[in-house]
Design a protein around this motif. Structure first.
Motif, PDB file in Angstrom:
ATOM      1  N   TYR A  99     -12.485   1.508 -10.052  1.00 39.16           N
ATOM      2  CA  TYR A  99     -11.265   1.317  -9.257  1.00 39.16           C
ATOM      3  C   TYR A  99     -11.135   2.488  -8.296  1.00 39.16           C
ATOM      4  CZ  TYR A  99     -10.129  -2.541 -12.305  1.00 39.16           C
ATOM      5  OH  TYR A  99     -10.171  -3.739 -12.969  1.00 39.16           O
ATOM      6  N   TRP A 100     -10.392   2.280  -7.239  1.00 32.24           N
ATOM      7  CA  TRP A 100     -10.457   3.206  -6.130  1.00 32.24           C
ATOM      8  C   TRP A 100      -9.816   4.567  -6.403  1.00 32.24           C
ATOM      9  CZ3 TRP A 100     -13.378   4.749  -2.714  1.00 32.24           C
ATOM     10  CH2 TRP A 100     -12.944   5.565  -1.665  1.00 32.24           C
ATOM     11  N   ASN A 101      -8.670   4.599  -7.108  1.00 34.38           N
ATOM     12  CA  ASN A 101      -7.961   5.888  -7.159  1.00 34.38           C
ATOM     13  C   ASN A 101      -8.773   7.036  -7.771  1.00 34.38           C
ATOM     14  OD1 ASN A 101      -5.523   7.302  -6.350  1.00 34.38           O
ATOM     15  ND2 ASN A 101      -5.227   7.646  -8.547  1.00 34.38           N
ATOM     16  N   PRO A 102      -9.480   6.822  -8.887  1.00 37.89           N
ATOM     17  CA  PRO A 102     -10.305   7.930  -9.392  1.00 37.89           C
ATOM     18  C   PRO A 102     -11.355   8.405  -8.382  1.00 37.89           C
ATOM     19  CG  PRO A 102      -9.962   6.328 -11.118  1.00 37.89           C
ATOM     20  CD  PRO A 102      -9.422   5.704  -9.844  1.00 37.89           C
ATOM     21  N   VAL A 103     -11.894   7.473  -7.604  1.00 40.07           N
ATOM     22  CA  VAL A 103     -12.892   7.865  -6.592  1.00 40.07           C
ATOM     23  C   VAL A 103     -12.209   8.661  -5.478  1.00 40.07           C
ATOM     24  CG1 VAL A 103     -14.608   7.045  -4.941  1.00 40.07           C
ATOM     25  CG2 VAL A 103     -14.291   5.833  -7.112  1.00 40.07           C
ATOM     26  N   GLU A 104     -11.055   8.163  -5.022  1.00 36.80           N
ATOM     27  CA  GLU A 104     -10.338   8.862  -3.948  1.00 36.80           C
ATOM     28  C   GLU A 104      -9.937  10.269  -4.392  1.00 36.80           C
ATOM     29  OE1 GLU A 104      -7.655   6.883  -1.191  1.00 36.80           O
ATOM     30  OE2 GLU A 104      -6.045   8.172  -1.922  1.00 36.80           O
ATOM     31  N   ARG A 105      -9.478  10.359  -5.659  1.00 35.49           N
ATOM     32  CA  ARG A 105      -9.038  11.650  -6.172  1.00 35.49           C
ATOM     33  C   ARG A 105     -10.223  12.621  -6.286  1.00 35.49           C
ATOM     34  NH1 ARG A 105      -4.640  14.674  -6.156  1.00 35.49           N
ATOM     35  NH2 ARG A 105      -4.448  15.930  -8.023  1.00 35.49           N
ATOM     36  N   ASP A 127     -10.907  -3.009  -6.445  1.00 35.45           N
ATOM     37  CA  ASP A 127      -9.601  -3.060  -5.792  1.00 35.45           C
ATOM     38  C   ASP A 127      -9.650  -2.435  -4.393  1.00 35.45           C
ATOM     39  OD1 ASP A 127      -9.942  -0.471  -6.670  1.00 35.45           O
ATOM     40  OD2 ASP A 127      -7.866  -0.200  -7.323  1.00 35.45           O
ATOM     41  N   LEU A 128     -10.843  -2.410  -3.833  1.00 30.99           N
ATOM     42  CA  LEU A 128     -10.991  -1.883  -2.480  1.00 30.99           C
ATOM     43  C   LEU A 128     -11.546  -3.004  -1.603  1.00 30.99           C
ATOM     44  CD1 LEU A 128     -10.701   0.880  -0.977  1.00 30.99           C
ATOM     45  CD2 LEU A 128     -13.157   1.186  -1.331  1.00 30.99           C
ATOM     46  N   ILE A 129     -10.875  -3.279  -0.484  1.00 31.21           N
ATOM     47  CA  ILE A 129     -11.375  -4.280   0.456  1.00 31.21           C
ATOM     48  C   ILE A 129     -11.965  -3.535   1.659  1.00 31.21           C
ATOM     49  CG2 ILE A 129      -9.783  -6.100  -0.291  1.00 31.21           C
ATOM     50  CD1 ILE A 129      -8.014  -5.401   2.155  1.00 31.21           C
TER      51      ILE A 129
ATOM     52  N   PHE B  27      -4.596  -2.371  -1.562  1.00 30.13           N
ATOM     53  CA  PHE B  27      -5.654  -1.987  -2.502  1.00 30.13           C
ATOM     54  C   PHE B  27      -5.591  -2.934  -3.689  1.00 30.13           C
ATOM     55  CE2 PHE B  27      -4.821   1.602   0.152  1.00 30.13           C
ATOM     56  CZ  PHE B  27      -6.057   2.191   0.365  1.00 30.13           C
ATOM     57  N   VAL B  28      -6.114  -4.138  -3.474  1.00 33.42           N
ATOM     58  CA  VAL B  28      -6.040  -5.190  -4.486  1.00 33.42           C
ATOM     59  C   VAL B  28      -7.366  -5.936  -4.526  1.00 33.42           C
ATOM     60  CG1 VAL B  28      -3.549  -5.594  -4.303  1.00 33.42           C
ATOM     61  CG2 VAL B  28      -5.115  -6.781  -2.747  1.00 33.42           C
ATOM     62  N   PRO B  29      -7.601  -6.678  -5.624  1.00 35.27           N
ATOM     63  CA  PRO B  29      -8.794  -7.517  -5.651  1.00 35.27           C
ATOM     64  C   PRO B  29      -8.794  -8.510  -4.490  1.00 35.27           C
ATOM     65  CG  PRO B  29      -7.856  -7.353  -7.851  1.00 35.27           C
ATOM     66  CD  PRO B  29      -6.883  -6.705  -6.907  1.00 35.27           C
ATOM     67  N   GLU B  30      -9.970  -8.782  -3.976  1.00 35.07           N
ATOM     68  CA  GLU B  30     -10.136  -9.703  -2.854  1.00 35.07           C
ATOM     69  C   GLU B  30      -9.430 -11.038  -3.106  1.00 35.07           C
ATOM     70  OE1 GLU B  30     -11.410  -9.707   0.169  1.00 35.07           O
ATOM     71  OE2 GLU B  30     -11.341 -11.890   0.421  1.00 35.07           O
ATOM     72  N   ALA B  31      -9.402 -11.476  -4.375  1.00 35.43           N
ATOM     73  CA  ALA B  31      -8.818 -12.782  -4.695  1.00 35.43           C
ATOM     74  C   ALA B  31      -7.370 -12.905  -4.221  1.00 35.43           C
ATOM     75  CB  ALA B  31      -8.897 -13.033  -6.203  1.00 35.43           C
ATOM     76  N   LEU B  32      -6.668 -11.782  -4.081  1.00 37.60           N
ATOM     77  CA  LEU B  32      -5.249 -11.833  -3.703  1.00 37.60           C
ATOM     78  C   LEU B  32      -5.020 -11.813  -2.198  1.00 37.60           C
ATOM     79  CD1 LEU B  32      -3.607  -9.471  -6.345  1.00 37.60           C
ATOM     80  CD2 LEU B  32      -3.582 -11.972  -6.270  1.00 37.60           C
ATOM     81  N   GLY B 290      -1.885   9.099  -3.752  1.00 34.64           N
ATOM     82  CA  GLY B 290      -2.949   8.355  -4.413  1.00 34.64           C
ATOM     83  C   GLY B 290      -2.658   6.872  -4.318  1.00 34.64           C
ATOM     84  N   VAL B 291      -3.474   6.086  -5.001  1.00 35.51           N
ATOM     85  CA  VAL B 291      -3.335   4.629  -4.926  1.00 35.51           C
ATOM     86  C   VAL B 291      -2.955   4.080  -6.293  1.00 35.51           C
ATOM     87  CG1 VAL B 291      -4.624   2.473  -4.621  1.00 35.51           C
ATOM     88  CG2 VAL B 291      -4.946   4.364  -3.008  1.00 35.51           C
ATOM     89  N   LEU B 292      -1.889   3.306  -6.329  1.00 29.26           N
ATOM     90  CA  LEU B 292      -1.481   2.622  -7.560  1.00 29.26           C
ATOM     91  C   LEU B 292      -0.820   1.300  -7.172  1.00 29.26           C
ATOM     92  CD1 LEU B 292      -0.998   2.668 -10.704  1.00 29.26           C
ATOM     93  CD2 LEU B 292       1.231   3.687 -10.217  1.00 29.26           C
ATOM     94  N   HIS B 293      -1.134   0.257  -7.953  1.00 29.97           N
ATOM     95  CA  HIS B 293      -0.495  -1.050  -7.743  1.00 29.97           C
ATOM     96  C   HIS B 293      -0.563  -1.509  -6.293  1.00 29.97           C
ATOM     97  CE1 HIS B 293       1.892  -0.358 -11.708  1.00 29.97           C
ATOM     98  NE2 HIS B 293       0.718  -0.920 -11.922  1.00 29.97           N
TER      99      HIS B 293
END
Lengths: 263, 407
Positions: A99-105, A127-129, B27-32, B290-293
């Motif tokens: 998932y992206w946040n650990p990589v970004e951090r 979770d990265l497009i 920052f979500v799965p492509e499916a969404l 950071g990124v969350l949800h």
């Protein structure tokens, strides 16, 4: 030619699909997770997807959620992922799944550099497009790593085209609308998605989500370039240990060579 | 401040890709992505559609009870001192007892427009869940609400309300068993059922376009409050104060005031045991980007990018993230954010109850505590402050009674 390119070329020459197996680092312990990855390879897995544990794995079902929770409680850190990659990549190509946040951090450039140094070939970022991935695409490119983005049954052809042009190595096709986990049947939409993806890119297309046994692997192998299995390996390791991982890998490996005609 | 003002487009943010400066995004799965695009189109059309806007206005007026009153809290102000005048925007008097109704009525109309018959929601304190269950009943939708197991215990009244309204309440026992994990489960449900289901996020969080949509449906709070203040006092207030969990009631109040440079915007986060202790839920005060949800914003995370556990007496503020527009306003210097401890919030709750006869939600009490601190910290007397009284406190009676030793 990257290790992944070589792998898919070899599989194509053998008229079979590739088998990719996932386990998260640190579940149930660091040692056993790496032993599980090596056992997968002994059983016939062609490439290993090394999971980076994350507190909020939004695309994962209960099996992987519980596993990464155990890993994190046990002290699994991002730095351990590179140790695992170093060991496992001696035996087979490795992509990390993170998932992206650990990589970004960690820092995208530093992550790419350490992944490359450990022998990794690329990274799947669920979770990265591509639209949000500028820094990662740049960092991965600088280290000659393959960035792997996903396509889903709901993706428009236009978006599949974007992913196809951005990815290297392969395209990860999510077989169904949903999270990871074993399923009784692999969604019928997977075959259609693979066909739509092939229309947009020459990259190999690998199908993940829901495959847990040899028959399902054979079914998917009939139309895809690779079969990705995660939750079933995690469950095998959790319930029966490293030997069960090797046994499951053998069954799946036989499956991707069978290439049953799809029904 | 300069950055914010020269940006000049604060009213027009986010940009087309859903960013507030470096924050927001998807920052979500492509499916969404297809569903987020569909929702963005529906919202854009709705904002230009007189029929949609008329339906929403009718619901807000005749169902939710808008406009909500603006109450001058004279005895509370006298307690605070310094000659301050304090006005309360009474969202606690809206139907279902909080500002959350504004957002769910808008999102329910959007769901109807998109042909979706099932809605899902995450909830912390249960106020958004109750509002969503209410709107679902009104629209005839199937409704599932995800709520952390710990929150189902500390907000059991709202669990009963949701079930009475016909919603399915799913206790979430993963992770910290609170709002963060309820949100994860709601996203997982949505990925699997996105073609039939609308995920009505309850705050200005999540992937684009949610932070924009929820803000647009909540900004009526500030639109009304600003006009009511001008009608009553002839002037703009010196400060607008609100509590911040995800940040929807705060952004709802702040947004209309963004271009009124003289108005200080003060957001009060959950300071828990104290921001210095690490046991809190104050990402804007003590977190890092950071990124969350689904969005980039400030959040509580460790060096590895793992989300940290949070602590707050308030289930609705007990969340490690915050809406991306707040992150932008913080960095731009247009709004300031401060941590209010459990103890300060409960003291303010008691003062408000005993001076004004208003028992507010514990979330809301954080805003009152923050307003007291703000007024007393000013160099000048006679400040005029508007506080978003975002919710009523019935759900918190058990917690408050235990806190004050009355149980």
């Amino acid at each position: 030619m990257s290790r992944l390119d070589e792998l898919f070329a070899r599989c194509r020459a053998q008229n079979r699909a590739a088998l990719i197996g996932y386990l998260p680092v640190g579940f149930p312990t660091y040692e056993l997770s790496v032993a599980g990855m090596l056992a997968m390879i002994e059983g016939g897995v062609d490439a290993v997807e090394v999971g980076v544990p994350y507190t909020d794995p939004g695309m994962d079902g209960p099996v992987i959620q519980v596993a990464v929770d155990v890993a994190l409680r046990g002290g699994s850190r991002v730095a351990h992922v590179f140790d695992a990659v170093r060991t496992v990549s001696e035996k087979a190509p490795v992509v990390v799944m993170g998932y992206w946040n650990p990589v970004e951090r960690y820092g995208p450039a530093r992550f790419a550099k350490d992944l490359r140094a450990a022998g990794g070939s690329g990274a799947i970022t669920p979770d990265l497009i591509p639209e949000e991935a500028g820094p990662w695409i740049e960092a991965a490119g600088a280290e000659d790593l393959d960035p792997v983005f996903l396509v889903a049954p709901s993706s428009t052809d236009e978006r599949i085209g974007v992913v196809g042009r951005t990815n290297r190595g392969f395209v990860y096709a999510a077989s169904t609308m949903g999270v990871t986990g074993t399923r009784a049947t692999v969604g019928s939409r997977a075959e259609e998605l693979v066909a739509r993806t092939r229309a947009q890119t020459d990259l190999p297309v690998c199908v993940g989500l829901g495959v847990s046994n040899g028959d399902q692997a054979a079914e998917v192998a009939a139309y895809a370039d690779g079969v990705i299995v995660g939750s079933a390996f995690v469950r095998a390791l959790q319930d029966e240990g490293v030997d069960a991982v090797r046994t499951l890998a053998r069954e799946l490996s036989e499956g991707v060579r069978r290439r049953a005609p799809s029904s | 401040m300069t950055t914010f003002l020269t940006a000049g487009s604060a009213q027009e943010l986010p940009d087309a890709s859903g960013h507030f400066g470096p924050y927001g995004g998807r920052f979500v799965p492509e499916a969404l992505i297809a569903a987020l695009d569909q929702l963005g189109r529906a919202h854009a059309e709705a904002q230009q559609d007189p029929v949609f806007l008329g339906e929403l206005d009718e619901l807000l007026t005749n169902y939710a009870g808008r406009p909500t009153p603006l109450t001058e809290a004279k005895r509370f102000a006298a307690h605070v001192g310094r000659g301050a005048r304090v006005f309360l925007k009474r969202e606690d008097l809206a139907h279902t007892g909080s500002h959350k109704i504004n957002n769910v009525l808008g999102q329910a109309l959007l769901a109807k427009k998109m042909g979706k018959q099932r809605v899902i929601a995450e909830t912390g304190a249960g106020q958004h869940g109750v509002a969503m269950a209410t709107a679902a009943a009104l629209f005839g939708f199937e409704c599932t609400v995800y709520m952390g197991e710990e929150d189902t215990r500390r907000q059991s009244l709202n669990v009963a309300r949701m079930r009475l309204l016909g919603a399915e309440v799913v206790p979430v026992s993963t992770g910290t068993k609170t709002l963060k994990d309820a949100t994860n489960e709601a996203f997982r449900d949505w990925v699997a059922n996105v073609e039939t289901t609308h995920y009505a996020i309850g705050s200005v969080v999540g992937p684009h376009p949610f932070p924009m949509i929820v803000r647009d449906f909540q900004r009526i709070i500030g639109v009304e409050a600003r006009q009511q203040l001008l009608d009553r006092t002839g002037e703009l207030p010196h400060a607008a104060v609100a509590c911040v969990g995800g940040g929807s009631n705060a952004l709802g109040l702040f947004h209309r005031f963004l271009t009124d440079e003289s108005v200080a915007l003060v957001g009060c986060e959950a300071g828990g045991d104290g921001v210095g202790t690490g046991r809190h839920a104050a990402p804007l005060t003590a977190g890092t980007p950071g990124v969350l949800h689904g969005a980039r914003s400030y959040l509580m995370q460790d060096d590895d990018g793992q989300t940290l556990d949070t602590t707050s007496i308030s289930a609705g503020l007990d969340y490690p993230g915050v809406g991306p527009e707040h992150a932008w306003l913080r960095d731009a210097g247009r709004a300031t954010y401060t941590g209010v401890t459990d103890t300060e919030a409960m003291a303010a709750l008691e003062v408000l109850a005993k001076t004004e006869g208003i028992l507010c939600a514990i979330e809301t009490a954080h805003a009152f505590a923050g307003a007291i601190t703000w007024i007393r910290a000013q160099a000048e007397d006679d400040r005029v402050v508007v506080i978003n009284c975002s919710g009523r406190g019935d759900k918190d009676v058990d917690t408050a009674a235990r806190w004050f030793g009355l149980a």
